[in-house]
Design a protein around this motif. Sequence first.
Motif, short mmCIF file in Angstrom:
data_model
loop_
_atom_site.label_atom_id
_atom_site.label_comp_id
_atom_site.label_asym_id
_atom_site.label_seq_id
_atom_site.Cartn_x
_atom_site.Cartn_y
_atom_site.Cartn_z
N LEU A 39 47.40 36.97 37.79
CA LEU A 39 48.32 37.78 37.00
C LEU A 39 47.66 39.12 36.67
O LEU A 39 46.57 39.15 36.11
CB LEU A 39 48.68 37.06 35.70
N ASN A 40 48.33 40.19 37.04
CA ASN A 40 47.87 41.54 36.71
C ASN A 40 48.77 42.08 35.61
O ASN A 40 50.00 42.01 35.72
CB ASN A 40 47.94 42.46 37.92
N GLY A 41 48.16 42.61 34.56
CA GLY A 41 48.95 43.13 33.47
C GLY A 41 48.36 44.41 32.92
O GLY A 41 47.15 44.62 32.99
N SER A 70 48.79 51.96 26.02
CA SER A 70 48.94 50.57 25.60
C SER A 70 48.80 50.45 24.10
O SER A 70 49.51 49.69 23.45
CB SER A 70 47.88 49.70 26.28
N SER A 84 44.24 47.34 31.06
CA SER A 84 44.73 46.46 32.12
C SER A 84 43.80 45.27 32.26
O SER A 84 42.59 45.37 32.02
CB SER A 84 44.81 47.22 33.45
N ARG A 86 43.17 41.49 34.71
CA ARG A 86 43.52 40.60 35.82
C ARG A 86 43.02 39.22 35.42
O ARG A 86 41.84 39.02 35.16
CB ARG A 86 42.88 41.05 37.13
#
Length: 177
Positions: A39-41, A70, A84, A86
């Motif tokens: 999952l990349n966010g 963010s 970010s 991962r």
Amino acid sequence: MSLKKRYFKSDVKFFSSAAIALIIASTTALSGCQTSTVLNGGYVADQQSLNLVPEGSSREQVLLSLGTPSTTATFDGEVFYYISQRRTRAVAFQKLKVVDQSVLAVYFDKDGVVSRRANYTLQDGKVFDTVGRVTPTGGKELTFLQQMLSGGSAASAARSLFGGGAGGTPQNPSSLR
């Protein structure tokens, strides 16, 4: 007299069908367990966008080039953070593990001009949860069943829902006439 087991055509067909079914079931079960999830966010900054925000850029230029941050901080000048992460897990029921984290910090001086940029990675600090969904509260948390048995707020809500008001008084104003 020798006893020899005879295999009929139907027996051989049954064993081969059972073997094929066993192979299909085992591969299906094993393939279901090997669901590696990545999952990349968050915000992933590319070099072209970073080149549009050199030191001396205005706050508006940063917002146009990099977008909304963010999160922000206002300690001794304003800072925009672009975060970010991962995260991976080997199977569906495991907890997610943070593999890579990147925090781009854009620092502004008192005039709203970029004074410096910094890129922090997972090695620079500790992992923090960017999506915290639980707010701790003081006191004792009770389950719905515990609230019902103790006469708490869930019990009073259920009584009012089913028409049993406090003290046996009716809840319908038209019945008071």
